[in-house]
Design a protein around this motif. Structure first.
Motif, PDB file in Angstrom:
ATOM      1  N   MET A   1       0.809  -1.191   0.000  1.00 44.12           N
ATOM      2  CA  MET A   1       0.000   0.000   0.000  1.00 44.12           C
ATOM      3  C   MET A   1       0.850   1.252   0.000  1.00 44.12           C
ATOM      4  O   MET A   1       0.381   2.296  -0.358  1.00 44.12           O
TER       5      MET A   1
ATOM      6  N   PRO B   1       0.937   1.066  -7.946  1.00 44.49           N
ATOM      7  CA  PRO B   1      -0.087   0.205  -7.355  1.00 44.49           C
ATOM      8  C   PRO B   1      -0.061  -1.246  -7.841  1.00 44.49           C
ATOM      9  O   PRO B   1      -0.828  -2.065  -7.358  1.00 44.49           O
TER      10      PRO B   1
ATOM     11  N   ARG C   1      -5.441   2.507  -1.044  1.00 43.13           N
ATOM     12  CA  ARG C   1      -4.418   3.543  -1.224  1.00 43.13           C
ATOM     13  C   ARG C   1      -4.882   4.863  -0.606  1.00 43.13           C
ATOM     14  O   ARG C   1      -4.091   5.581  -0.011  1.00 43.13           O
TER      15      ARG C   1
ATOM     16  N   LYS D   1      -2.303   7.551   0.103  1.00 39.43           N
ATOM     17  CA  LYS D   1      -1.646   7.609  -1.205  1.00 39.43           C
ATOM     18  C   LYS D   1      -2.641   8.220  -2.177  1.00 39.43           C
ATOM     19  O   LYS D   1      -3.775   7.761  -2.294  1.00 39.43           O
TER      20      LYS D   1
END
Length: 51
Positions: free
Chosen positions: A1, A6, A42, A47
């Motif tokens: 993560m 990704p 995420r 993120k």
């Protein structure tokens, strides 16, 4: 993560993490479901961006 890319999180979602016995979700989730799950994870870990 925490990776900027990704793709590893997508692989873990689809296949399950290698050292654990957690199953992957390749046969259960479609592409949009995987994108939604990974984007949520995420975002929850701060993120920015989606897949």
């Amino acid at each position: 993560m925490l990776e900027p890319d990704p793709s590893s999180l997508i692989n873990v979602t689809l296949k399950g993490p290698p050292p654990f016995s957690m199953p992957g979700f390749r046969t259960v989730l479609n592409d949009q479901d995987v994108a939604d799950v990974v984007t949520y994870l995420r975002s929850a870990w701060h993120k920015v961006g989606s897949v």
